[in-house]
Structures are given as structure tokens and as C-alpha cells.
Design a protein around this motif. Structure first.
Motif, short mmCIF file in Angstrom:
data_model
loop_
_atom_site.label_atom_id
_atom_site.label_comp_id
_atom_site.label_asym_id
_atom_site.label_seq_id
_atom_site.Cartn_x
_atom_site.Cartn_y
_atom_site.Cartn_z
N PHE A 48 0.87 -1.19 0.00
CA PHE A 48 0.00 0.00 0.00
C PHE A 48 0.90 1.23 0.00
O PHE A 48 1.64 1.48 0.97
CB PHE A 48 -0.91 0.01 1.24
CG PHE A 48 -1.93 1.12 1.21
CD1 PHE A 48 -3.17 0.92 0.62
CD2 PHE A 48 -1.66 2.36 1.77
CE1 PHE A 48 -4.11 1.93 0.58
CE2 PHE A 48 -2.59 3.37 1.74
CZ PHE A 48 -3.82 3.17 1.15
N LEU A 49 0.85 1.98 -1.10
CA LEU A 49 1.61 3.23 -1.22
C LEU A 49 0.74 4.25 -1.95
O LEU A 49 1.02 4.65 -3.07
CB LEU A 49 2.91 3.00 -1.98
CG LEU A 49 4.16 2.68 -1.15
CD1 LEU A 49 5.31 2.26 -2.05
CD2 LEU A 49 4.54 3.86 -0.28
N ALA A 50 -0.36 4.64 -1.32
CA ALA A 50 -1.30 5.59 -1.92
C ALA A 50 -1.72 6.61 -0.88
O ALA A 50 -1.95 6.26 0.29
CB ALA A 50 -2.52 4.86 -2.47
N ALA A 51 -1.79 7.87 -1.28
CA ALA A 51 -2.15 8.95 -0.37
C ALA A 51 -3.22 9.82 -1.02
O ALA A 51 -3.09 10.22 -2.18
CB ALA A 51 -0.92 9.80 -0.02
N ASP A 52 -4.26 10.13 -0.26
CA ASP A 52 -5.33 10.99 -0.74
C ASP A 52 -4.89 12.44 -0.70
O ASP A 52 -4.10 12.85 0.15
CB ASP A 52 -6.59 10.81 0.10
CG ASP A 52 -7.15 9.40 0.01
OD1 ASP A 52 -6.94 8.78 -1.05
OD2 ASP A 52 -7.76 8.94 0.98
N GLY A 53 -5.40 13.24 -1.63
CA GLY A 53 -5.06 14.65 -1.69
C GLY A 53 -5.83 15.46 -0.65
O GLY A 53 -6.88 15.04 -0.15
N GLU A 54 -5.30 16.62 -0.32
CA GLU A 54 -5.92 17.52 0.64
C GLU A 54 -5.91 18.93 0.06
O GLU A 54 -4.84 19.49 -0.22
CB GLU A 54 -5.16 17.50 1.97
CG GLU A 54 -5.17 16.16 2.66
CD GLU A 54 -4.33 16.20 3.93
OE1 GLU A 54 -4.91 16.48 5.01
OE2 GLU A 54 -3.11 15.97 3.84
N SER A 55 -7.08 19.47 -0.12
CA SER A 55 -7.18 20.82 -0.66
C SER A 55 -6.72 21.83 0.38
O SER A 55 -7.07 21.74 1.57
CB SER A 55 -8.62 21.10 -1.09
OG SER A 55 -8.74 22.39 -1.65
N GLY A 56 -5.93 22.80 -0.04
CA GLY A 56 -5.43 23.82 0.86
C GLY A 56 -4.08 23.52 1.45
O GLY A 56 -3.43 24.41 2.04
#
Length: 549
Positions: free
Chosen positions: A207-215
Motif C-alpha cells: 500500500f503506497l497511496a495517499a489521498d489529496g488535501e485541498s489547501g
């Protein structure tokens, strides 16, 4: 004679544009330490994802926000809050996908049970109709189908019980893929050794996945990519001693430069808008890749009337090719048919490349034709390829199973949006049948071969343009009769049943005797009628001369 009952035909509509973007680039010139750190992080987070999936399956239907928060809190201590959020979100997405697949499996079993029960209730040798199948051919086949009915009923009861209890077996939800799991039992057929399969299996479970974060800075705090292409990873707490920069981060030696949509990606990260990243290893090639993805508002589609203004391209989807035909805005075929072939017999990557190549050819041809939209059938074979429905038609079941309906629609919509084209989806009912009936023979010529699929492309285009599939009224024959065959008729748009087949030729309304009497009566009264009409118009008419002997 009873008229055939036609199923209702849905109106055409313009498909929505894509709502997501994904681009990929290779991580080149990685050092030995980079490779080691990526493997350690992927393996560590993969184990955490396995434990989280096990806990989610154990919760079943008792899942709630409290259990979600508890799972995330437990994962945070072994990684970080952002890694824990990405893991739990991926687990929930996988759980939801498995539930949808479970429901589709139950519906397929129910359809099979209904068909078997209907055919078993019919007498042996009973012929079927176009609406309902008949009985089985022999007593032996009838007996075998009774045993299959018991098997399907047992599977259906078990699947319903599992769904009611929230049970999802491990073979249904498995990290690494069910297909790769089953490959372990067929290594010889897959041309893999046990060590090669093991390496591929462990890699797929990382598992090498990261969700984006606005701001946040550059749209992601976990896996960060700068506009210059520098890639850095926030290491989990147990691996923080491998960091080569401040705040527990590890910077890779590789630089990223997205060749496709690079400007759009750069605009997003410069504005600190959310971008998700995934790093994965291709075991066969020994290469690391980074995939960037983000969501965007659905592309606003043009109105249907605007899509019809410049004509349309009608495309008939088949197992090995696209049959396309250009039509003007009045529904008239233009030029010759075009066929775009593809081969779906290789690996998954090869099949995907074949589909993309064929779609690219269709889009380039549509741009040269100057149309604004492409018409295609809204196909869905999920309930149409079972052995209970088609019985002995094994080749037909294999044929419709090869047509990549889901992948085709997704690829076509996204690729057409980039070319400025819209996709108009139409009801697939009777397009092949009526297209061959009304268009295949009239358009055939010594230098133009018309197939049933080419005629279906015309039918699809005419339905998308709002015209009936029937041709216009042909010119009268040389002797003003139906000696050369029945002529077609163009029905108006608001006429109910205009898409239906033309009724068979009826018997003449009068026989030869009535026709003779009518002819004789017309000849006897023609002279007196002429005189009467002339006198009523106040013109002088000479009476016939009396001849005497």
C-alpha cells in the motif's frame, strides 16, 4: 394474425463527461536506498491495510462512524493520521465494491433459477417463442437441469444469507486480486514459477497511496511532488529513522515530469488543490511508477439538439471491430462505411491498448468528418450472457462476453471529451434487425459491400438524430404497382409505433370480379360524365350524332 409486441424504446441522451483525471510517469534513476525505502514503506502499510480490511469484514453490517474512528485511531499509532485515513478509505471502497458484486451475483442466480423453473415446467420437446423459451429437448437434459436447479438454489440461499448477515468471504474481498490468487493453482498455465508468483503477490498487496488535501502545500502532505518534480514521502513512525530530510520525510533521487496533462497538474499543485498519488512497482519490468489523480466537475454536455446540428457518426460495437457510418443532420448516410478492428485475445494490457487504438481512430475520423457527436448503443450484457438464458448457444455467449461494454464506455467518453466531441447513447433495441431490413440491401453496390453491422451503424445514428430507422418513401415503380416489392414509408416523429417493423402485405381489397365491374361501369359512364361536367361549366358540347342505316 397477432402483431408482435415491441418493448418500449428509451429516448437518446448525451452522456456526461469524465469526472476524474489520472496521469502516470516513471520514477527513473532510483538509488538502492530509494528502492529499499519504498519496499519497506509499501510492505509496512500493506500489512496495516490487511488488518484494517479484516476488521472491516468482521464488523459486517454493524459498521458505524464510531468503529471507523476506532480503527483509524489504532492505525495512526503505527503510521500517521493521514496514512490511516488513506488506508481506511481504501478499505471502505473495497468493501462497497464487493457488496455491489455480491448483489449482482444474487441477481444473476435469481435470473438463472427463474429460467430453469420455467423451462422445466414445459413439456419435453415444447418449442419456445421469441418471448419465452420452450422445454428441453430430451428427458436426459431435463434431468440434468433439475440437478443444476438444486445447485443454483443452494448457492442463492447461501448468498442471500451472507448478504443479510453482512458476511463477505475472503475469496470475495482479497488484497492482491482474486485472479492472481487463483493463479497460484495454475502456475504452469500462467508460465510462472512459485518464486515469481510470490514476488508478484507480495507486491500487489503493498500500500503506497495517499489521498489529496485541498489547501495543503502542493495538494498532498503525505506524498508530495513539487513543481520541479521532486518527490518526497512522509515515512510512518516505525520507519522514521530512514528519513533523509527534516520532519521525517524521505526525498527520492528521481524527478517527475508528466508528459501528458503536465500543465494542468502544475496549475493544480501551484494553487494547492488536492491531488492524490499512488506509487507502485511493475514486477515484470522492474520499474517504479507514480500515478497522479484528481477529481474535477463533470464536463457540461451540450444540448441534444446542438449535438445533432452537424450530423452524427453512428457506431455499432462488435466483438472484434467498430462499424461506423456518417450521417447528415437529416439522417441520410454519407460516403462509405468504415470499420475499425481490434483484437481482444491477448493480455489485459494488450486488450486495453487495442481498445484505445480503435477509439482513437474513430475519434480522428469523426473530427475529419466535422461532426459534433458520436452515437453509440447503451449496451449492458450483465443479465444477457448466462447459460440458462441462451442454453446451447455457447458461441453466442462467448461472443457477447468478449464485448468490453463497461471499459469501452468509460474510455470513449473520456477520450471524446479531450477531442471536443460528445457521446449520444441510444437504446440498442432492434438496431441490428431493423438496420439490416431497411438499409443493408439498398446501399449495397458492386464497389461497396454492406454488412449487417454497417446497417446497424446507420440505425444507431438515425435513432440518435431523432429520425425513425425506416427509409423514406421510394419513388413509384415504372408500372405504378407493387410488382417490385412493397415500398417503405417514413412515419412522422409523433406517430406511435413508428420504430416498429412494417406490417406484412395484406390481401387485395377487391378481387378480379369487382375490379372488372368497376372498370366496365367507369367506361359506360365516362361519356355522360364528360357532358355533364362540361355543361356545368357553361361550355358548348356537341351531342353525339345519330347514325341510322
Amino acid at each position: 394474425m397477432s402483431k408482435k409486441q415491441l418493448r418500449p424504446i428509451d429516448a437518446p441522451f448525451v452522456a456526461l463527461g469524465p469526472s476524474g483525471v489520472a496521469i502516470r510517469d516513471r520514477l527513473k534513476h532510483l538509488t538502492t536506498e530509494d528502492d529499499k525505502v519504498l519496499r519497506l514503506v509499501g510492505e509496512h502499510l500493506g500489512n496495516l491495510a490487511l488488518l484494517d480490511l479484516k476488521a472491516r469484514c468482521a464488523d459486517g453490517n454493524e459498521h458505524s462512524t464510531d468503529t471507523w474512528a476506532a480503527r483509524k485511531q489504532g492505525l495512526t499509532a503505527a503510521s500517521s493520521s493521514r496514512w490511516a485515513g488513506s488506508i481506511t478509505k481504501a478499505t471502505h471502497d473495497q468493501w462497497a465494491l464487493s457488496r455491489r458484486c455480491q448483489l449482482a451475483h444474487i441477481q444473476s442466480l435469481e435470473a438463472g433459477v427463474r429460467t430453469l423453473m420455467h423451462r422445466l415446467s414445459q413439456p419435453v420437446g415444447e418449442k419456445g417463442t421469441k418471448r419465452a423459451p420452450g422445454g428441453y429437448r430430451s428427458k436426459g437434459e431435463w434431468f440434468q437441469k433439475t440437478r443444476r436447479l438444486h445447485t443454483l438454489e443452494h448457492r442463492l440461499d447461501r448468498a442471500r444469507a451472507d448478504r443479510d448477515n453482512g458476511v463477505v468471504h475472503v475469496v470475495h474481498v482479497v488484497r492482491g486480486g482474486r485472479r492472481l490468487l487463483n493463479t497460484r493453482h495454475n502456475l504452469g498455465k500462467a508460465q510462472l514459477t512459485e518464486a515469481e508468483w510470490r514476488r508478484r503477490w507480495e507486491t500487489e498487496r503493498w500500500f503506497l497511496a495517499a489521498d489529496g488535501e485541498s489547501g495543503k502545500r502542493y495538494g498532498n502532505e503525505t506524498i508530495r511532488v513539487t513543481p520541479e518534480g521532486e518527490v518526497s514521502i512522509k515515512l510512518p513512525a516505525p520507519l522514521a529513522h530512514h528519513a533523509n530530510t527534516r520532519h521525517g520525510r524521505y526525498v527520492l533521487a528521481s524527478k517527475i515530469a508528466f508528459a501528458h496533462r503536465g500543465a494542468e497538474w502544475a496549475d493544480r499543485i501551484t494553487a494547492n488543490r488536492a491531488v492524490a498519488y499512488r506509487i507502485h512497482l511493475d514486477v515484470q519490468r522492474g520499474r517504479w511508477y507514480l500515478t497522479a489523480s484528481w477529481q474535477r466537475p463533470a464536463v457540461k454536455t451540450i444540448p441534444l439538439e446542438t449535438a445533432r446540428a452537424k450530423g452524427m457518426i453512428g457506431v455499432d460495437t462488435n466483438a472484434d471491430h467498430f462499424a461506423a457510418y456518417q450521417l447528415d443532420r437529416h439522417g441520410n448516410p454519407v460516403g462509405d462505411p468504415h470499420r475499425f478492428f481490434y483484437d481482444l485475445s491477448g493480455t489485459a494490457q494488450y486488450r486495453d491498448a487495442q481498445i484505445r487504438h480503435a477509439i482513437t481512430q474513430v475519434l480522428h475520423w469523426a473530427k475529419r468528418c466535422g461532426v459534433a457527436a458520436i452515437a453509440i448503443e447503451d449496451l449492458d450484457f450483465t443479465a444477457e450472457k448466462t447459460r440458462e438464458k441462451h442454453g446451447r448457444k455457447k458461441r453466442f455467449r462467448q461472443l457477447i462476453s468478449k464485448i468490453p461494454t463497461g471499459k469501452l464506455k468509460g474510455r470513449l467518453v473520456s477520450m471524446a471529451a479531450e477531442q471536443g466531441l460528445s457521446i449520444v447513447a441510444v437504446d440498442p433495441a432492434y438496431t441490428s434487425q431493423w438496420g439490416a431490413q431497411h438499409w443493408q440491401k439498398p446501399l449495397a453496390a458492386p464497389r461497396r459491400k454492406m454488412s449487417r453491422h454497417d446497417a446497424a451503424g446507420i440505425a444507431i445514428g438515425r435513432r440518435a438524430l431523432g429520425h425513425p430507422i425506416r427509409r423514406r418513401t421510394a419513388p413509384p415503380q415504372h408500372h405504378q404497382s407493387d410488382g417490385a416489392g412493397h415500398r417503405t414509408v417514413q412515419a412522422d416523429r409523433d406517430v406511435r409505433g413508428r420504430e416498429g417493423t412494417r406490417p406484412p402485405v395484406t390481401e387485395r381489397a377487391h378481387d378480379s370480379r369487382a375490379r372488372t365491374e368497376t372498370t366496365r361501369g367507369t367506361r359506360a359512364t365516362s361519356a355522360s360524365k364528360t357532358v355533364r361536367d362540361a355543361r356545368s361549366a357553361w361550355t358548348w358540347v356537341q351531342d353525339p350524332l345519330l347514325i341510322t342505316g
